[in-house]
Write a protein that holds these residues in place. Structure first.
Motif, short mmCIF file in Angstrom:
data_model
loop_
_atom_site.label_atom_id
_atom_site.label_comp_id
_atom_site.label_asym_id
_atom_site.label_seq_id
_atom_site.Cartn_x
_atom_site.Cartn_y
_atom_site.Cartn_z
N CYS A 1 -6.42 4.44 5.83
CA CYS A 1 -6.01 3.15 6.36
C CYS A 1 -7.14 2.29 7.04
CB CYS A 1 -4.82 3.22 7.45
SG CYS A 1 -3.90 1.86 7.53
N CYS B 1 0.70 -1.07 -0.04
CA CYS B 1 0.11 0.09 -0.02
C CYS B 1 0.78 1.08 -0.04
CB CYS B 1 -1.03 0.13 1.15
SG CYS B 1 -1.87 1.63 1.04
N ARG C 1 8.09 3.47 5.85
CA ARG C 1 7.88 2.23 6.67
C ARG C 1 9.16 1.41 6.28
NH1 ARG C 1 3.06 0.37 3.21
NH2 ARG C 1 4.09 -0.58 1.52
N ARG D 1 -1.12 4.50 0.01
CA ARG D 1 -2.19 5.29 0.05
C ARG D 1 -2.15 6.56 0.69
NH1 ARG D 1 -7.57 1.86 1.50
NH2 ARG D 1 -7.52 0.31 0.00
N CYS D 2 -1.11 6.24 1.69
CA CYS D 2 -0.91 7.65 2.46
C CYS D 2 0.73 7.72 2.62
CB CYS D 2 -1.50 7.67 3.69
SG CYS D 2 -0.57 6.83 5.22
N GLY E 1 3.46 4.92 3.90
CA GLY E 1 4.00 4.14 3.06
C GLY E 1 5.37 4.24 2.62
N CYS F 1 1.10 1.31 9.21
CA CYS F 1 2.63 1.66 8.89
C CYS F 1 2.93 2.94 9.91
CB CYS F 1 2.53 2.20 7.44
SG CYS F 1 2.19 1.31 6.22
S1 SF4 Z 1 -0.74 3.48 6.89
FE1 SF4 Z 1 -2.33 2.31 5.80
S2 SF4 Z 1 -2.90 3.67 4.19
FE2 SF4 Z 1 -0.80 4.42 4.68
S3 SF4 Z 1 0.64 3.55 3.66
FE3 SF4 Z 1 0.31 2.30 5.44
S4 SF4 Z 1 -1.22 0.66 5.03
FE4 SF4 Z 1 -1.26 2.32 3.22
#
Ligand code: SF4
Length: 183
Positions: A102, A15, A24, A17-18, A21, A86
């Motif tokens: 998330c 992912c 991490r 999406r934010c 990611g 993350c």
């Molecule tokens: S915190 Fe959640 S939404 Fe953001 S990158 Fe990680 S998995 Fe994706």
């Protein structure tokens, strides 16, 4: 459609999406029993969780494991995860848009596991799922919706204020009773 936990974990691992990611080392989807009657939901991974890709393995996690064991539960019997998958840099509080991005993963995990009881650890989990901010006022009182929700202190808050330990222990024992009673 109900996705498997493995499929959901695969989506989380990839992912972006934010922004979390990007920084991490490992996403932390969660772990435990796929048919758990009791699901525990914290805030977000910390440093050790980010290094290992596993939930609640730092100091707060060790405390949580001990309290679960004292209540007669093992980590393998329950499912442990967090709202955010993350690590936020320097363990800052997750931002609203990160939670919004998330939360669909957590909702899919709840659908896949279908636990009887969800124990929300701390204010971020309580607010994200129930819109409740004040843990101290809400804790220890079962909330019956599509299933039973209980709110308690995050183990990290207990490490900062050991006086909260008895409340965390009490709430975990109550969650166990509600999850495993046959009525
Ligand atoms: S915190 Fe959640 S939404 Fe953001 S990158 Fe990680 S998995 Fe994706």
């Amino acid at each position: 459609m109900r996705e498997s936990l493995e499929t959901i974990a695969g989506e989380i691992d990839k992912c972006t999406r934010c922004v979390l990611g990007r920084s991490r080392n490992h996403a932390v989807p969660g772990e435990g029993n796929r048919n758990a009657r009791l699901m525990l939901i914290g805030e977000a991974p910390g440093r050790e969780e980010d290094e290992k890709g596993r939930p609640f393995v730092g100091r707060a996690g060790r405390l949580l494991t001990q309290v679960l064991n004292d209540a007669g539960l093992t980590r393998e019997e329950v499912f442990i995860t967090s709202v955010i998958k993350c690590r936020p840099p320097n363990n800052r509080r997750p931002r609203k848009k990160e939670i919004r991005a998330c939360l669909p993963y957590l909702r899919k995990q709840i659908t896949a596991i279908n636990p009887r009881v969800i124990l929300l650890l701390g204010g971020v989990a309580a607010e994200s799922l129930l819109g409740i901010r004040k843990v101290g006022e809400a804790r220890g009182k079962p909330i019956r919706k599509d299933r039973v929700y209980l709110i308690t202190y995050h183990p990290a808050a207990v490490l900062r204020n050991i006086n909260l330990l008895s409340s965390l222990s009490e709430d975990i024992r109550l969650a166990k009773k509600l999850a495993y009673s046959e009525t």
